[in-house]
Design an enzyme around this catalytic site. Structure first.
Site, PDB file in Angstrom:
ATOM      1  N   TRP A 315       2.052 -44.935 -11.358  1.00  0.00           N
ATOM      2  CA  TRP A 315       0.966 -45.813 -11.812  1.00  0.00           C
ATOM      3  C   TRP A 315      -0.292 -45.577 -10.979  1.00  0.00           C
ATOM      4  O   TRP A 315      -1.408 -45.631 -11.492  1.00  0.00           O
ATOM      5  CB  TRP A 315       1.422 -47.266 -11.712  1.00  0.00           C
ATOM      6  CG  TRP A 315       0.426 -48.287 -12.166  1.00  0.00           C
ATOM      7  CD1 TRP A 315       0.129 -48.649 -13.453  1.00  0.00           C
ATOM      8  CD2 TRP A 315      -0.411 -49.107 -11.332  1.00  0.00           C
ATOM      9  NE1 TRP A 315      -0.822 -49.633 -13.472  1.00  0.00           N
ATOM     10  CE2 TRP A 315      -1.170 -49.941 -12.188  1.00  0.00           C
ATOM     11  CE3 TRP A 315      -0.575 -49.219  -9.954  1.00  0.00           C
ATOM     12  CZ2 TRP A 315      -2.080 -50.865 -11.699  1.00  0.00           C
ATOM     13  CZ3 TRP A 315      -1.484 -50.142  -9.467  1.00  0.00           C
ATOM     14  CH2 TRP A 315      -2.226 -50.953 -10.330  1.00  0.00           C
ATOM     15  N   HIS A 316      -0.103 -45.282  -9.697  1.00  0.00           N
ATOM     16  CA  HIS A 316      -1.256 -44.972  -8.850  1.00  0.00           C
ATOM     17  C   HIS A 316      -1.816 -43.585  -9.148  1.00  0.00           C
ATOM     18  O   HIS A 316      -3.016 -43.350  -9.001  1.00  0.00           O
ATOM     19  CB  HIS A 316      -0.865 -45.055  -7.367  1.00  0.00           C
ATOM     20  CG  HIS A 316      -0.663 -46.451  -6.872  1.00  0.00           C
ATOM     21  ND1 HIS A 316       0.564 -47.060  -6.851  1.00  0.00           N
ATOM     22  CD2 HIS A 316      -1.545 -47.372  -6.390  1.00  0.00           C
ATOM     23  CE1 HIS A 316       0.437 -48.293  -6.356  1.00  0.00           C
ATOM     24  NE2 HIS A 316      -0.826 -48.497  -6.080  1.00  0.00           N
ATOM     25  N   GLY A 317      -0.951 -42.654  -9.543  1.00  0.00           N
ATOM     26  CA  GLY A 317      -1.399 -41.297  -9.852  1.00  0.00           C
ATOM     27  C   GLY A 317      -0.221 -40.339  -9.867  1.00  0.00           C
ATOM     28  O   GLY A 317       0.863 -40.652  -9.349  1.00  0.00           O
TER      29      GLY A 317
END
Length: 379
Positions: A315-317
């Site tokens: 979700w962050h990357g």
């Protein structure tokens, strides 16, 4: 323009929150004014016609999907249809995440796409569950685009948000909420700009780029910087929401006093961790048990934790640092679950003062090392 990051935004914020405070003080409903304020702020924040067009297309897509699925759900309860709608809702977020590998897709980047997408996905899932049985276009748009938390959370829930809009506040109740909101705004700015800024300037930026001692120093400094910076942004978002009559959920609760990693993730980025718990971990484990995928509840739980935290990292990357960070926490959560279920004394030791202090120390360092991975300094 990034929310809560400079004087221009705070001038805009003051311009929209001052009328809200006056209206609220005199007992006026802030539902329509808050939506108008959200539109005006986002028009200022999304600079250039391309950014505004992307935001409008994102809103149109998510709105169409949620309203279409609400209608379809009344006729068909097939789970695979929900999955099609979820994939469509997640498509903008997925495109933004894979842009790290396909630079041409970076033109599709939308400020706050991660937070707004999770809001829309939550509505789709709750429509499937039967908890959301009707949608109001204005309320849904307000919820999806709510400007105080568009860029940094917290991630709210539609039913809770709608309840705030439906609940009238008298002058006394609003004034109490507004005073608390102003306090959160001020302390959030102190956290982020003063304490966080000092840590960055005099701690992180002063460290050498290489060396074991510098890396250890960076780990501690980055941990405190991330807390004050992120907690500060969250407090400013919550404070702004309070002034609009919306009581956004808290996002931090003394995380560095946690006695294990499960306790930690109930205190750090609470809105994300509870979202993942409710809509990923719990559902995965329930399906695994129902379908007998792994032959037992423990295996389902361990794998559920790992997959959930890996998703948190993604979700962050999709860069290696974020994915390894997610996998690292997946392993820690699974080990935590193993200790809780297989070593009964562990639960007793957590309640003993002397041992609990040691556990707080260990938990802090486990998380700090995770943030060192997250920072990319080790990759």
């Amino acid at each position: 323009m990034t929310p809560y990051s400079g004087l221009p935004f705070f001038c805009i914020l003051a311009a929209v929150l001052l009328p809200a405070a006056i209206l609220g003080h005199f007992g006026k409903r802030l539902r329509l004014y808050g939506l108008l304020a959200t539109v005006l702020v986002l028009l200022a924040v999304f600079e250039g016609w391309k950014a505004k067009l992307l935001l409008a297309l994102f809103w149109a897509l998510q709105t169409a999907l949620c309203f279409a699925y609400l209608t379809l759900r009344k006729r068909c309860e097939k789970r695979w249809i929900l999955w099609l709608f979820l994939l469509a809702a997640l498509a903008p977020l997925l495109l933004v995440k894979i842009a790290v590998f396909v630079p041409k897709l970076r033109v599709l980047a939308i400020l706050g796409v991660s937070y707004m997408t999770f809001r829309a996905v939550q509505v789709l899932i709750e429509i499937f569950d039967g908890h959301v049985k009707k949608l109001n276009l204005l309320d849904f748009s307000y919820f999806l685009l709510f400007f105080p938390s568009v860029a940094s959370g917290p991630i709210d829930r539609y039913r809770r948000f709608s309840a705030d809009l439906e609940k009238p506040l008298d002058r006394e109740a609003y004034d109490r909420l507004a005073i608390e909101g102003f306090w959160k705004l001020m302390t959030g700015a102190l956290y982020s700009f003063v304490i966080g800024g000092l840590i960055r300037q005099y701690w992180l930026d002063a460290l050498p780029q290489t060396g074991f001692g510098a890396t250890v120093g960076y780990m501690y400094g980055y941990t405190f910087f991330m807390f004050f910076n992120f907690a500060g942004y969250s407090r400013m978002a919550i404070g702004s929401a309070y002034l609009l009559g919306v009581k956004l959920p808290e996002n931090f609760n003394l995380p560095f006093l946690s006695r294990d990693m499960k306790d930690f993730w109930s205190r750090w980025h609470i809105s994300l961790s509870t979202w993942l718990r409710d809509y990923v971990y719990t559902r995965f484990c329930t399906q695994a048990l129902r379908k007998k995928w792994f032959g037992g509840s423990r295996a389902s739980s361990y794998l559920g934790y790992f997959l959930t935290m890996l998703l948190m990292g993604a979700w962050h990357g999709l860069t290696p640092a974020y994915l390894i960070y997610g996998a690292y926490h997946g392993v820690l959560m699974s080990l935590n679950e193993l200790l809780d279920t297989k070593w009964k004394r562990f639960r007793k030791l957590k309640k003993q003062n002397a041992f609990s202090i040691l556990l707080v120390f260990i938990t802090f360092h486990l998380f700090s090392f995770g943030l060192l991975i997250f920072s990319g300094r080790l990759i």
